[in-house]
Design an enzyme around this catalytic site. Structure first.
Site, PDB file in Angstrom:
ATOM      1  N   LYS A 189     -29.359   6.967  12.109  1.00 54.65           N
ATOM      2  CA  LYS A 189     -30.625   7.094  12.856  1.00 54.65           C
ATOM      3  C   LYS A 189     -31.021   5.789  13.526  1.00 54.65           C
ATOM      4  CE  LYS A 189     -33.514   4.922   9.810  1.00 54.65           C
ATOM      5  NZ  LYS A 189     -34.676   4.044  10.038  1.00 54.65           N
ATOM      6  N   ASP A 242     -36.759  11.054   9.471  1.00 55.87           N
ATOM      7  CA  ASP A 242     -36.601   9.625   9.738  1.00 55.87           C
ATOM      8  C   ASP A 242     -36.121   9.376  11.165  1.00 55.87           C
ATOM      9  OD1 ASP A 242     -36.775   6.978   9.062  1.00 55.87           O
ATOM     10  OD2 ASP A 242     -35.058   6.953   7.718  1.00 55.87           O
ATOM     11  N   VAL A 277     -33.898  -8.256  10.960  1.00 60.75           N
ATOM     12  CA  VAL A 277     -32.588  -7.616  11.086  1.00 60.75           C
ATOM     13  C   VAL A 277     -32.713  -6.288  11.817  1.00 60.75           C
ATOM     14  CG1 VAL A 277     -30.670  -6.574   9.811  1.00 60.75           C
ATOM     15  CG2 VAL A 277     -31.668  -8.734   9.027  1.00 60.75           C
TER      16      VAL A 277
END
EC number: 1.1.1.94
Length: 329
Positions: A189, A242, A277
């Site tokens: 995702k 998600d 990140v």
């Protein structure tokens, strides 16, 4: 459930948010960071100004830079470091007594293995593990806003304990035994969120974004089924839940990274602007390698990987997707 001591290994935004949640509901929570200066700052300010500013720590949330001490003094250990640091952490820590859970979303960059495979190699195939995933932004969890998560495990007893640990009025936890599917959803995702960000950065509108989300879901489902995952996982919280959240809301750093790329910001500068990140960037090559190994077509992920390696630019990647041969949905 009796109050426990939790070791949260990783003091980024997500690890910190979940640590705050666990501490707020009464568990003593040790928040580990590898950086002593970061730990000192958190202890001084009783918050995490670097990754989750403006949200105070409960009194029973204790920052620490002593990895081994955190693990040995905890009833439960949860890892929340980026995927590229996951192997290093599990190779450093002693075997946790109860099992090991993680919030990390991604695959191992060196071996292209799922994180559960790394843990099995380190602690044994029967060692209890749990993966916690789903549509959840750190700030909202830390502020006790309603959130639903998926908790996948290979051990029903350990899963029950972890469910009791997390479940509260503001967090609803759904159970699964599909470790492969939940882990793949969390990794893929992020790549698709970069794609949606690029599309919006190019000004392509809602139609294009909806197409990317829908076809991206098809890609991740194909890969999952080829590896033994269940289709219903991809239609649940860890999958479409998600995916939609990460692709459509600017709290997503992967989406924001894609927006910058779509606006022709160079990759290093885009990473610098995000400041944390970007998992999708780190995992694109690994997911494409896993797809190739399993003979699964993932054209969106392949184009994002090509873009990240300088093979195509943003406009080219979209053109390549739109010019693919017609096929049945």
């Amino acid at each position: 459930m009796n109050k426990k001591t939790i070791a949260m290994l990783g003091a980024g935004s997500w690890g910190t948010a979940v640590a705050i949640h666990l501490a707020k509901i009464g568990h003593k929570t040790l928040l580990w960071s590898h950086n002593p200066q970061h730990v000192a700052l958190m202890a001084e300010q009783h918050s995490n100004p670097a990754y989750l500013p403006g949200i105070p720590f409960p009194e029973n949330l204790i920052p620490s830079d002593n990895l081994i001490e955190c693990v040995q003094s905890a009833d439960y250990v949860i890892i929340a470091v980026p995927s590229h640091a996951f192997a290093e952490i599990i190779n450093k820590i002693p075997k946790p007594t109860q099992g090991l859970a993680w919030l990390t979303k991604g695959v191992d960059p060196a071996s292209h293995e799922l994180l559960s495979q790394l843990v099995a190699s380190r602690f044994g195939v029967d060692f209890p593990i749990a993966v916690i995933s789903g549509p959840s932004f750190a700030k909202e969890v830390a502020r006790f806003l309603p959130t639903a998560l998926t908790l996948a495990s290979n051990n029903t007893n350990y899963q029950k304990k972890m469910h009791q640990l997390f479940h509260h009025d503001n967090i609803r936890v759904y159970l699964s035994d599909d470790l492969i599917g939940v882990q793949l959803c969390g990794a893929v995702k992020n790549i698709l969120a970069i794609a949606c960000g690029i599309s919006d950065g190019l000004g392509y509108g809602a139609n294009a974004k909806a197409a990317l989300i829908t076809r991206g879901l098809a890609e991740m489902t194909r890969l999952g089924l080829s590896m033994g995952a269940r289709q219903d996982t991809f239609l649940g919280l860890a999958g479409v839940g998600d995916l939609v959240l990460t692709c459509t809301d600017d709290q997503s750093r992967n989406r924001r990274f894609g927006l910058l790329l779509g606006r022709e910001v160079p990759i290093p500068e885009a990473e610098h602007q995000i400041g944390q990140v970007v998992e999708g960037k780190h995992n694109a090559a690994q997911i494409c390698a896993i797809a190739n190994k399993n003979k699964v077509e993932m054209p969106i992920c392949e184009q994002i990987n090509a873009l990240l390696h300088g093979i195509v630019h943003a406009q080219e990647a979209v053109n390549n997707l739109m010019s693919r041969p017609a096929k049945e949905e």
